[in-house]
Design a protein around this motif. Structure first.
Motif, PDB file in Angstrom:
ATOM      1  N   GLY A  17      46.053   8.340  13.849  1.00  0.00           N
ATOM      2  CA  GLY A  17      45.868   9.652  14.460  1.00  0.00           C
ATOM      3  C   GLY A  17      47.178  10.266  14.928  1.00  0.00           C
ATOM      4  O   GLY A  17      47.197  10.959  15.934  1.00  0.00           O
ATOM      5  N   VAL A  18      48.273   9.997  14.212  1.00  0.00           N
ATOM      6  CA  VAL A  18      49.560  10.584  14.605  1.00  0.00           C
ATOM      7  C   VAL A  18      49.924  11.700  13.628  1.00  0.00           C
ATOM      8  O   VAL A  18      49.339  11.831  12.558  1.00  0.00           O
ATOM      9  CB  VAL A  18      50.682   9.525  14.656  1.00  0.00           C
ATOM     10  CG1 VAL A  18      50.417   8.534  15.756  1.00  0.00           C
ATOM     11  CG2 VAL A  18      50.848   8.829  13.318  1.00  0.00           C
ATOM     12  N   GLU A  19      50.919  12.486  14.031  1.00  0.00           N
ATOM     13  CA  GLU A  19      51.297  13.632  13.215  1.00  0.00           C
ATOM     14  C   GLU A  19      52.079  13.195  11.975  1.00  0.00           C
ATOM     15  O   GLU A  19      52.603  12.089  11.904  1.00  0.00           O
ATOM     16  CB  GLU A  19      52.150  14.590  14.041  1.00  0.00           C
ATOM     17  CG  GLU A  19      51.331  15.295  15.094  1.00  0.00           C
ATOM     18  CD  GLU A  19      52.202  16.147  15.998  1.00  0.00           C
ATOM     19  OE1 GLU A  19      53.321  16.485  15.580  1.00  0.00           O
ATOM     20  OE2 GLU A  19      51.750  16.446  17.105  1.00  0.00           O
ATOM     21  N   ALA A  20      52.194  14.145  11.040  1.00  0.00           N
ATOM     22  CA  ALA A  20      52.840  13.838   9.763  1.00  0.00           C
ATOM     23  C   ALA A  20      54.339  13.584   9.910  1.00  0.00           C
ATOM     24  O   ALA A  20      54.987  13.065   9.009  1.00  0.00           O
ATOM     25  CB  ALA A  20      52.608  14.990   8.793  1.00  0.00           C
ATOM     26  N   SER A  21      54.904  13.933  11.062  1.00  0.00           N
ATOM     27  CA  SER A  21      56.335  13.721  11.258  1.00  0.00           C
ATOM     28  C   SER A  21      56.633  12.327  11.794  1.00  0.00           C
ATOM     29  O   SER A  21      57.795  11.983  12.013  1.00  0.00           O
ATOM     30  CB  SER A  21      56.870  14.773  12.230  1.00  0.00           C
ATOM     31  OG  SER A  21      56.137  14.690  13.437  1.00  0.00           O
ATOM     32  N   ALA A  56      66.027   5.747   6.384  1.00  0.00           N
ATOM     33  CA  ALA A  56      65.324   6.882   6.987  1.00  0.00           C
ATOM     34  C   ALA A  56      66.030   7.327   8.267  1.00  0.00           C
ATOM     35  O   ALA A  56      66.223   8.512   8.513  1.00  0.00           O
ATOM     36  CB  ALA A  56      63.876   6.507   7.284  1.00  0.00           C
ATOM     37  N   ARG A  57      66.485   6.334   9.056  1.00  0.00           N
ATOM     38  CA  ARG A  57      67.187   6.659  10.309  1.00  0.00           C
ATOM     39  C   ARG A  57      68.521   7.341  10.039  1.00  0.00           C
ATOM     40  O   ARG A  57      68.952   8.210  10.801  1.00  0.00           O
ATOM     41  CB  ARG A  57      67.421   5.364  11.105  1.00  0.00           C
ATOM     42  CG  ARG A  57      66.233   4.962  11.965  1.00  0.00           C
ATOM     43  CD  ARG A  57      66.369   5.571  13.367  1.00  0.00           C
ATOM     44  NE  ARG A  57      65.071   5.750  14.027  1.00  0.00           N
ATOM     45  CZ  ARG A  57      64.356   4.754  14.568  1.00  0.00           C
ATOM     46  NH1 ARG A  57      64.809   3.517  14.535  1.00  0.00           N
ATOM     47  NH2 ARG A  57      63.213   5.015  15.148  1.00  0.00           N
ATOM     48  N   SER A  58      69.169   6.939   8.948  1.00  0.00           N
ATOM     49  CA  SER A  58      70.449   7.567   8.654  1.00  0.00           C
ATOM     50  C   SER A  58      70.248   9.034   8.274  1.00  0.00           C
ATOM     51  O   SER A  58      71.080   9.875   8.512  1.00  0.00           O
ATOM     52  CB  SER A  58      71.184   6.805   7.543  1.00  0.00           C
ATOM     53  OG  SER A  58      70.551   7.074   6.301  1.00  0.00           O
ATOM     54  N   ARG A  59      69.071   9.337   7.694  1.00  0.00           N
ATOM     55  CA  ARG A  59      68.811  10.735   7.334  1.00  0.00           C
ATOM     56  C   ARG A  59      68.236  11.507   8.513  1.00  0.00           C
ATOM     57  O   ARG A  59      68.417  12.694   8.630  1.00  0.00           O
ATOM     58  CB  ARG A  59      67.803  10.802   6.182  1.00  0.00           C
ATOM     59  CG  ARG A  59      68.351  10.250   4.881  1.00  0.00           C
ATOM     60  CD  ARG A  59      67.480  10.735   3.740  1.00  0.00           C
ATOM     61  NE  ARG A  59      67.438   9.742   2.674  1.00  0.00           N
ATOM     62  CZ  ARG A  59      66.575   9.811   1.665  1.00  0.00           C
ATOM     63  NH1 ARG A  59      65.694  10.779   1.603  1.00  0.00           N
ATOM     64  NH2 ARG A  59      66.594   8.893   0.709  1.00  0.00           N
ATOM     65  N   SER A  60      67.497  10.799   9.340  1.00  0.00           N
ATOM     66  CA  SER A  60      66.815  11.481  10.442  1.00  0.00           C
ATOM     67  C   SER A  60      66.873  10.581  11.672  1.00  0.00           C
ATOM     68  O   SER A  60      65.982   9.777  11.909  1.00  0.00           O
ATOM     69  CB  SER A  60      65.363  11.744  10.028  1.00  0.00           C
ATOM     70  OG  SER A  60      64.636  12.278  11.105  1.00  0.00           O
ATOM     71  N   PRO A  64      60.574   9.518  14.903  1.00  0.00           N
ATOM     72  CA  PRO A  64      59.628   8.705  15.679  1.00  0.00           C
ATOM     73  C   PRO A  64      58.901   7.719  14.759  1.00  0.00           C
ATOM     74  O   PRO A  64      58.541   8.078  13.634  1.00  0.00           O
ATOM     75  CB  PRO A  64      58.654   9.740  16.250  1.00  0.00           C
ATOM     76  CG  PRO A  64      58.775  10.941  15.382  1.00  0.00           C
ATOM     77  CD  PRO A  64      60.094  10.889  14.664  1.00  0.00           C
ATOM     78  N   THR A  65      58.709   6.499  15.224  1.00  0.00           N
ATOM     79  CA  THR A  65      58.075   5.489  14.369  1.00  0.00           C
ATOM     80  C   THR A  65      56.936   4.801  15.099  1.00  0.00           C
ATOM     81  O   THR A  65      56.886   4.780  16.328  1.00  0.00           O
ATOM     82  CB  THR A  65      59.083   4.403  13.937  1.00  0.00           C
ATOM     83  OG1 THR A  65      59.517   3.711  15.108  1.00  0.00           O
ATOM     84  CG2 THR A  65      60.259   4.995  13.202  1.00  0.00           C
TER      85      THR A  65
END
Lengths: 532, 210
Positions: A17-21, A56-60, A64-65
């Motif tokens: 139930g979390v957002e797509a981001s 993924a962290r290097s790009r963003s 949130p994970t």
């Protein structure tokens, strides 16, 4: 056989139930990677599924994970399977994933629709209905139809929406598709790619024995299953005899708004369950679990059976707004154990046969909002004591005529036949208390004699003596009022520990007409009702 | 100069009966439910409580006679198997008294609410869900909330009966009908404070009863 397969590419995230981001992470040893794609990365870019967390962290950097929750995924997938039950059987829910780092799980629900095509008016109509049903679930889904479960899944994942109805058409449809669509481990896929086998067509053309020797037995086996030439084992989803679903919150939640999403999810699962079992229900039980202490239990009772997720949700929401949990919530559980057959459910209605759907839904909402004791119908009770001659009947209870009156020492209710009773009361002072009222005889047995078992008077529930329209919650002591007319004496209740020995009068109290009595035991005066 | 026809031609009668003809001299017909109090009905346009509208009953304190005023209406509606509701009554509507007045209890609902705002909200919802008459006690009510109630009554076709203190008589109100109940010589009397259209506003109070 004809299978309809739904592939849910974002279920790993949707189950939480979390957002797509938010990135949902798979874990294997020290590896962490994105199991679903993440929308809205840097500059609106999408981070693809399978990306390592480091990359993924290097790009963003602010990404949130959340760790994935296989249990929540399974429950959500089962609920979806329940929702698909109406389209055919068996229904199979499966998560396909090799146990290796960077594996991408495939969440699929398949249903055998061969037998139900005519019921739904053909494959296109059925397909449309499935997609319509899915709208309520707000989940990403791809749909494929093929004679084997695996092929239906492959077509779904490949975005091949045209159904493949015959097994002999399968090779043609599958030939151009990449082998990456089969749920094989990375090692197998790499080995196949290294010898130039990139498309399914190339695999179909290769001799099975060679494939087995070079790439393992699962490759020719899966190809045969894919082409519907070999049985596909499955474990069909059967709805359990009782319903239980839970939703674990990320952290503690103490505001009701945040509980609404999980609540919606749970009620939707409930409705899917009821639909899968082809039953309906009148209650369920919500449990809000806290980190410490006993859970907050919210039992819920409807006025008529329902399988409608929206109705259950609305009522639970009202309940939570009215009585918010007093501690932070960690987990929600929704359960139900009693169900009704759909056909026989009419018999379970008490009051409901006179209620329109709309009115009933509103009453349930009001009950949820104000609490059950605050919605009632006035009812008569067979008791001579005015405070016990009425009852507040809950809406879920059947409306019954009052039981016969117990015998009273005095019997004002036996004095019948005064036809003026059907008319509105004459104004006080204009003859009221004349012929109609007279002092009751006081023939009374010994105080501790049990009530004689005489047959009750016919129509014992009606009150031939006039009664006021308003009653005070509790009789209020007042100063002695000016006497008007003759009293009605009520002496009763001597057998059940709440005896009443009173003389009732109708008196004017300023701008009102009061129903007062003198308590014959303590000699004091009380106001118990107002006439108009 | 007044034109008079001893017997109007049947075509005209049919046209008049169909209600499709607008007649300049006649006040628009107001759909109403007889209150059951003959002297009061004579003062009211349409001859009773206006349907699909908000009516206000102002009275000095609970028990002045406001329930006796609406009792015949409640009896008639419930006997016709229509639902009525009491929202936030100040005292217990007493089942034996109501039943004697002819009210069918199984068509009567009582809703107790935590505050006047909730009472008005509930009343609105009950009207929209098809209750024929909703009696609501909410002394402190904004003009806006009264408008909402009036609108709910209009749209649902039900009757909203709002009970408030006599002190509110000076406040503006969108109600189609405003009545005041007082007691004179030990008898409740009702006075019409405001109606739509013509008739009995401002006349002297009348007694209840047939």
């Amino acid at each position: 056989m004809l299978w309809l397969c739904l592939d849910f590419p974002a279920l790993g995230r949707e189950a939480l139930g979390v957002e797509a981001s938010v990135a949902v992470l798979g874990a294997h040893g020290s590896h962490r990677w994105l199991i679903t794609e993440v929308a809205g990365g840097p500059a609106g870019k999408t981070l693809p599924a399978g990306l390592s967390l480091a990359e993924a962290r290097s790009r963003s950097p602010e990404l949130p994970t959340r760790p994935r929750q296989p249990e929540a995924e399974r429950e959500q997938l089962e609920a979806l399977a329940h929702a698909l039950y109406r389209f055919g059987s068996p229904v199979v829910a499966e998560v396909l994933e090799p146990a290796e780092p960077f594996a991408l799980p495939r969440w699929r629900v398949s249903v055998e629709i061969g037998a139900s095509l005519s019921l739904f008016g053909g494959v296109e109509a059925l397909r449309e209905q499935v997609l319509l049903d899915l709208l309520d679930w707000h989940c990403a889904a791809r749909l494929g139809i093929a004679p084997s479960r695996l092929a239906a899944g492959v077509l779904a994942e490949a975005g091949e929406t045209t159904p493949c109805l015959r097994a002999e058409d399968l090779p043609t449809r599958l030939n151009p598709l990449p082998i990456g669509l089969l749920p094989w481990p990375a090692a197998t896929r790499d080995a196949l790619a290294s010898v130039g086998l990139a498309r399914l067509g190339a695999l179909f053309a290769a001799p099975p024995e060679t494939l087995r020797q070079r790439f393992g037995a699962e490759v020719p086996r899966d190809l045969e299953r894919l082409l519907a030439r070999r049985a596909e084992p499955y474990r069909a989803i059967e709805p359990p005899p009782v319903f239980a679903a839970r939703f674990e919150l990320h952290g503690e939640v103490d505001n009701v708004e945040t509980l609404l999403f999980p609540l919606k999810r749970l009620t939707q699962r409930y409705a899917a369950y009821l639909s899968a079992r082809a039953v309906t229900a009148m209650h369920c039980r919500l449990e809000l679990r806290h980190d410490l202490g006993a859970p907050t239990v919210v039992p819920l009772q409807l006025l008529s059976p329902s399988r409608d997720a929206g109705r259950w949700f609305e009522i639970l929401r009202e309940r939570l707004y009215r009585q918010p949990p007093n501690r932070a919530v960690r987990e929600l559980h929704l359960s139900a154990t009693d169900f009704l057959p759909i056909s026989g459910s009419q018999a379970a209605l008490f009051d409901a046969h006179r209620l329109s759907r709309e009115r009933q839904a509103l009453l349930e909402k009001l009950i949820a909002r104000y609490g059950e004791p605050n919605l009632w119908r006035p009812a008569l009770r067979g008791d001579h004591r005015p405070e016990r001659a009425w009852a507040a009947t809950g809406l879920g209870q059947p409306v019954v005529s009052p039981p016969p009156l117990p015998p009273a020492a005095t019997s004002p209710l036996l004095q019948r036949g005064d036809s003026s009773d059907a008319l509105p009361p004459p104004p006080a002072g204009e003859g009221w208390g004349g012929g109609g009222l007279r002092k009751q005889s006081t023939t009374q047995g010994p105080p501790n004699r049990p009530p004689p078992s005489l047959p009750p008077p016919a129509g014992g529930g009606t009150h031939p003596r006039r009664r006021p329209l308003w009653l005070l919650r509790q009789a209020k002591p007042i100063a002695q009022p000016p006497a008007e007319g003759l009293p009605e004496r009520i002496e009763t209740g001597w057998w059940d520990g709440a005896p009443a020995h009173r003389d009732y009068h109708r008196v004017t109290l300023g701008e009102r007409s009061g129903w007062v009595y003198r308590d014959l035991d303590d000699g004091r005066w009380y106001l118990q009702g107002l006439w108009e | 100069m007044r034109l008079s026809l001893a017997t109007p031609p049947p075509e005209l009668t049919a046209l008049l009966d169909s209600g499709r003809l607008w007649r300049g001299q006649q006040a628009p017909r107001i759909a109403a439910e007889a209150s059951g109090h003959a002297r009061l009905d004579a003062l009211l346009p349409g001859g009773g409580w206006p349907k699909a509208a908000l009516s206000e009953v102002l009275h000095p304190q609970p028990g002045t006679g406001e329930l006796a005023l609406v009792l015949p209406l409640l009896a008639r509606l419930t006997q016709a198997e229509q639902h009525v509701a009491f929202v936030a009554p100040p005292l217990i509507p007493y089942a034996p008294g109501l039943a004697q007045g002819g009210v069918r209890l199984d068509y009567s609902l009582v809703v107790q609410t935590p505050n006047p705002a909730e009472s008005l909200w509930s009343a609105e919802q009950l009207l929209r869900a098809g209750h024929a008459a909703v009696l609501v006690w909410a002394d402190a009510a904004s003009v806006q909330s009264l408008r909402r109630l009036q609108l709910a009554a209009e749209e649902s076709g039900g009757m909203a009966l709002l009970f408030r203190s006599l002190k509110r008589a000076a406040e503006p109100s969108p109600a189609a009908l405003r009545l005041a109940v007082r007691r004179e010589h030990g008898t409740p009397r009702v006075q019409v404070l405001k109606t739509r259209g013509q008739a009995g506003a401002g006349l002297r109070p009348v007694a209840l009863g047939q």
